[in-house]
Design a protein around this motif. Structure first.
Motif, PDB file in Angstrom:
ATOM      1  N   LEU A  24     -10.387 -27.852  54.021  1.00  0.00           N
ATOM      2  CA  LEU A  24     -11.483 -28.707  53.509  1.00  0.00           C
ATOM      3  C   LEU A  24     -12.694 -28.870  54.498  1.00  0.00           C
ATOM      4  CD1 LEU A  24      -9.268 -31.342  51.676  1.00  0.00           C
ATOM      5  CD2 LEU A  24     -10.044 -29.224  50.630  1.00  0.00           C
ATOM      6  N   SER A  25     -13.975 -28.654  53.829  1.00  0.00           N
ATOM      7  CA  SER A  25     -14.977 -28.854  54.873  1.00  0.00           C
ATOM      8  C   SER A  25     -15.975 -29.561  54.212  1.00  0.00           C
ATOM      9  CB  SER A  25     -15.400 -27.486  55.254  1.00  0.00           C
ATOM     10  OG  SER A  25     -16.488 -27.198  56.192  1.00  0.00           O
ATOM     11  N   GLY A  26     -16.358 -30.707  55.015  1.00  0.00           N
ATOM     12  CA  GLY A  26     -17.570 -31.545  54.673  1.00  0.00           C
ATOM     13  C   GLY A  26     -17.082 -32.877  54.025  1.00  0.00           C
ATOM     14  N   THR A  27     -17.913 -33.515  53.225  1.00  0.00           N
ATOM     15  CA  THR A  27     -17.437 -34.834  52.783  1.00  0.00           C
ATOM     16  C   THR A  27     -17.649 -34.535  51.159  1.00  0.00           C
ATOM     17  OG1 THR A  27     -19.788 -35.240  52.479  1.00  0.00           O
ATOM     18  CG2 THR A  27     -18.326 -36.139  54.526  1.00  0.00           C
ATOM     19  N   PHE A  28     -16.518 -35.274  50.248  1.00  0.00           N
ATOM     20  CA  PHE A  28     -16.476 -34.910  48.783  1.00  0.00           C
ATOM     21  C   PHE A  28     -16.762 -36.304  48.104  1.00  0.00           C
ATOM     22  CE2 PHE A  28     -14.055 -32.098  51.404  1.00  0.00           C
ATOM     23  CZ  PHE A  28     -14.140 -30.885  50.815  1.00  0.00           C
ATOM     24  N   SER A  29     -16.703 -36.225  46.714  1.00  0.00           N
ATOM     25  CA  SER A  29     -17.291 -37.541  46.017  1.00  0.00           C
ATOM     26  C   SER A  29     -15.926 -38.434  45.871  1.00  0.00           C
ATOM     27  CB  SER A  29     -17.327 -36.925  44.435  1.00  0.00           C
ATOM     28  OG  SER A  29     -16.089 -36.278  44.029  1.00  0.00           O
ATOM     29  N   VAL A  30     -14.802 -38.062  46.474  1.00  0.00           N
ATOM     30  CA  VAL A  30     -13.619 -38.930  46.531  1.00  0.00           C
ATOM     31  C   VAL A  30     -13.233 -38.776  47.956  1.00  0.00           C
ATOM     32  CG1 VAL A  30     -13.271 -38.737  44.136  1.00  0.00           C
ATOM     33  CG2 VAL A  30     -12.045 -37.144  45.614  1.00  0.00           C
ATOM     34  N   ALA A  69     -15.875 -26.431  49.937  1.00  0.00           N
ATOM     35  CA  ALA A  69     -16.957 -27.011  50.740  1.00  0.00           C
ATOM     36  C   ALA A  69     -17.402 -28.263  50.001  1.00  0.00           C
ATOM     37  CB  ALA A  69     -17.904 -25.881  50.974  1.00  0.00           C
ATOM     38  N   GLY A  70     -17.818 -29.304  50.763  1.00  0.00           N
ATOM     39  CA  GLY A  70     -18.008 -30.348  50.430  1.00  0.00           C
ATOM     40  C   GLY A  70     -19.830 -30.639  50.724  1.00  0.00           C
ATOM     41  N   ASN A  74     -19.985 -29.788  58.845  1.00  0.00           N
ATOM     42  CA  ASN A  74     -20.472 -29.662  60.364  1.00  0.00           C
ATOM     43  C   ASN A  74     -20.567 -28.619  60.811  1.00  0.00           C
ATOM     44  OD1 ASN A  74     -17.992 -28.743  61.474  1.00  0.00           O
ATOM     45  ND2 ASN A  74     -16.983 -30.866  61.127  1.00  0.00           N
ATOM     46  N   GLU A  75     -21.281 -28.397  62.018  1.00  0.00           N
ATOM     47  CA  GLU A  75     -21.805 -27.064  62.765  1.00  0.00           C
ATOM     48  C   GLU A  75     -20.499 -26.261  63.276  1.00  0.00           C
ATOM     49  OE1 GLU A  75     -24.771 -25.185  63.242  1.00  0.00           O
ATOM     50  OE2 GLU A  75     -25.388 -26.822  61.632  1.00  0.00           O
ATOM     51  N   SER A  76     -19.679 -27.008  63.771  1.00  0.00           N
ATOM     52  CA  SER A  76     -18.528 -26.334  64.237  1.00  0.00           C
ATOM     53  C   SER A  76     -17.601 -25.604  63.001  1.00  0.00           C
ATOM     54  CB  SER A  76     -17.451 -27.208  65.025  1.00  0.00           C
ATOM     55  OG  SER A  76     -16.940 -28.315  63.950  1.00  0.00           O
ATOM     56  N   ASP A  77     -17.642 -26.258  61.883  1.00  0.00           N
ATOM     57  CA  ASP A  77     -17.201 -25.402  60.788  1.00  0.00           C
ATOM     58  C   ASP A  77     -17.859 -24.250  60.199  1.00  0.00           C
ATOM     59  OD1 ASP A  77     -14.899 -27.113  60.288  1.00  0.00           O
ATOM     60  OD2 ASP A  77     -15.398 -27.949  58.421  1.00  0.00           O
TER      61      ASP A  77
END
Length: 260
Positions: A24-30, A69-70, A74-77
């Motif tokens: 999982l990479s980033g932010t999500f709706s939940v 991907a959400g 981030n840059e590291s991902d």
């Protein structure tokens, strides 16, 4: 004793993410914990811990089968994803919405373990986050080729003059690409021009084929642009008064034009 044969609807349906390693990479709706539990229930590799849910393996690696991907990755991902692709591991990326469509059976998808398959293109060499081209410093006489193994192929002009020129700056030239020993690759103008057109010459095909069929899992090889290296060797020889090296590289350049 009940010997009743199982009916079609008695058989547990296949889970769309069964045995799949997910990152999982980033932010999500939940909250991410909700995503994790949805994936675990769909068969993704992980284990539930405690009454409030579980966790998935969160290491992004060549064994990752799919990336969800959400927003706000981030840059590291992003760098890690490109580095894996650079090494030949092209991991599919889907959105949160696509994940739910797959889980609901409304979208078909398959996420097998990635198979190494590096693809050397013009963008791969010149437009990647992961540097591939090593340049010479014209303000110093140091260079990257000292005591390194350099793969050269289909050289124009007199090979012995070029090999002697390279030897004079400490490089070991090799006409065979061995994934275990090669450090640098000699990139000719003709190869670059073909890559711009989407074509791959024998030089690129050899590197691709031998790396993909090897046990190596890191594409560590860097590329030296032929014209830049030749110009630097001539510049260096003139600056330090190395007449022998200057003679070799000058005669090599002349031999190229003699062959035309």
């Amino acid at each position: 004793m009940n010997n009743k044969e199982p009916m079609l609807f008695d058989i547990e349906p296949l889970k769309p993410f069964d045995g799949v390693r997910v990152y999982l990479s980033g932010t999500f709706s939940v909250p991410q914990s909700v995503i994790i539990n949805e994936l675990i229930d769909a068969g993704a590799i992980g284990q539930k811990i405690g009454p409030k849910g579980g966790m998935l393996t969160q290491n992004l690696a060549k064994t990752t089968c799919v990336i969800i991907a959400g927003k706000k990755q981030n840059e590291s991902d992003l760098l890690k994803i490109e580095t894996l692709a650079h090494d030949g591991y092209h991991i599919p990326i889907i959105t949160e919405d696509e994940m739910r469509l797959i889980i609901a059976g409304k979208k078909q998808a398959s996420f097998p373990l990635p198979i190494k398959n590096v693809d050397i293109t013009f963008d791969f060499l010149f437009n990647s986050r992961v540097p591939k081209i090593i340049h010479f410093n014209f303000y110093e006489y140091t260079h990257p080729l000292g005591m390194k193994e350099l793969f050269v192929h289909d050289i124009k002009g007199k090979k012995d003059l070029l090999l002697q020129s390279l030897g004079n700056i400490g490089a070991y030239s090799n006409f065979d690409f061995d994934p275990r020993t090669i450090d640098y690759c000699w990139l000719k103008k003709e190869t670059i021009e073909k890559l711009k057109k989407g074509e791959k010459d024998e030089f690129i095909q050899i590197i691709t084929s031998k790396y993909n069929s090897s046990s190596s899992d890191k594409f560590t090889y860097k590329f030296i642009i032929e014209s830049e290296a030749i110009f630097w060797m001539e510049y260096r020889a003139r600056e330090i008064g190395d007449k022998i090296s200057l003679d070799y590289i000058t005669r090599y350049q002349q031999s190229i034009y003699d062959d035309l």
